[in-house]
Design a protein around this motif. Structure first.
Motif, short mmCIF file in Angstrom:
data_model
loop_
_atom_site.label_atom_id
_atom_site.label_comp_id
_atom_site.label_asym_id
_atom_site.label_seq_id
_atom_site.Cartn_x
_atom_site.Cartn_y
_atom_site.Cartn_z
N CYS A 25 36.95 66.24 49.06
CA CYS A 25 35.83 65.63 48.01
C CYS A 25 34.77 66.64 48.33
N CYS A 85 30.13 64.54 52.86
CA CYS A 85 30.96 63.26 52.79
C CYS A 85 30.93 62.52 53.32
N LEU A 107 32.36 53.95 44.40
CA LEU A 107 33.32 54.76 43.95
C LEU A 107 33.31 54.35 42.71
N THR A 115 36.81 59.34 41.61
CA THR A 115 36.71 59.49 43.16
C THR A 115 38.31 58.95 43.34
N LYS A 116 38.81 60.10 44.12
CA LYS A 116 39.56 59.58 44.98
C LYS A 116 39.77 58.41 46.16
N THR A 166 43.37 58.15 41.72
CA THR A 166 42.19 58.50 41.21
C THR A 166 41.30 57.11 40.84
N TYR A 191 37.54 56.17 50.57
CA TYR A 191 37.26 57.05 49.32
C TYR A 191 36.16 57.91 50.47
N CYS A 192 35.82 58.62 49.99
CA CYS A 192 34.66 59.31 50.47
C CYS A 192 33.74 59.48 49.53
N LEU A 193 32.73 58.78 49.71
CA LEU A 193 31.45 59.50 49.73
C LEU A 193 30.87 60.57 49.05
N THR A 194 30.26 61.26 48.13
CA THR A 194 29.61 62.92 48.60
C THR A 194 28.57 62.30 48.21
#
Length: 138
Positions: free
Chosen positions: A18, A26, A76, A80-81, A92, A128-131
């Motif tokens: 991310c 991240c 999300l 988002t991956k 995705t 998932y990754c929150l940027t």
């Protein structure tokens, strides 16, 4: 120990994936959701079942999910991956669900109605990754 290693490894992979820019950070998020499955068929979606609510095109074989709109506030969001418990590949976010659903994802399974029915409805963990923007450089 093996489970801890696997979780740590996937957290690292998701966070690394991310990082679009050097100044981004991240934060890995883990949540439990209800997961169902859907197909690109008019009776399950809309009169144009190959187009998502975000305007993306669906084709069998793609690893896409739809998410309930309440999950947008958790980061999300579109593109988002997501790592879904029980699946090896990343998915995705390419679609959004009807407003009536809460804390749900819908896994895209092409035109294979049998596969979607076999999946049914399950409680799963997703990651998932929150940027997050770096506050020092912004």
């Amino acid at each position: 120990m093996k489970r801890y290693f696997i979780i740590t490894f996937f957290s690292f992979v998701l966070c690394y994936a991310c990082l679009g820019r050097v100044e981004d950070q991240c934060e890995t998020k883990n949540i439990e959701v209800i997961a169902t499955a859907y197909n690109s068929l008019a009776y399950q979606t809309s009169s144009n079942p190959s187009i998502t609510a975000f305007g993306d095109s669906l084709k069998p074989g793609l690893r896409y999910i739809a998410v309930s709109r309440d999950l947008f506030d958790s980061g999300l969001v579109h593109n988002t991956k997501v790592k879904i418990q029980g699946f090896d590949s990343l998915y995705t976010v390419k679609d959004k669900m009807n407003k009536r659903w809460r804390k749900r994802i819908d896994i895209y399974m092409g035109n294979d109605v049998g596969k979607a029915k076999k999946w049914g409805k399950k409680k799963v963990r997703i990651q998932y990754c929150l940027t997050v923007k770096d506050s020092i450089t912004n």
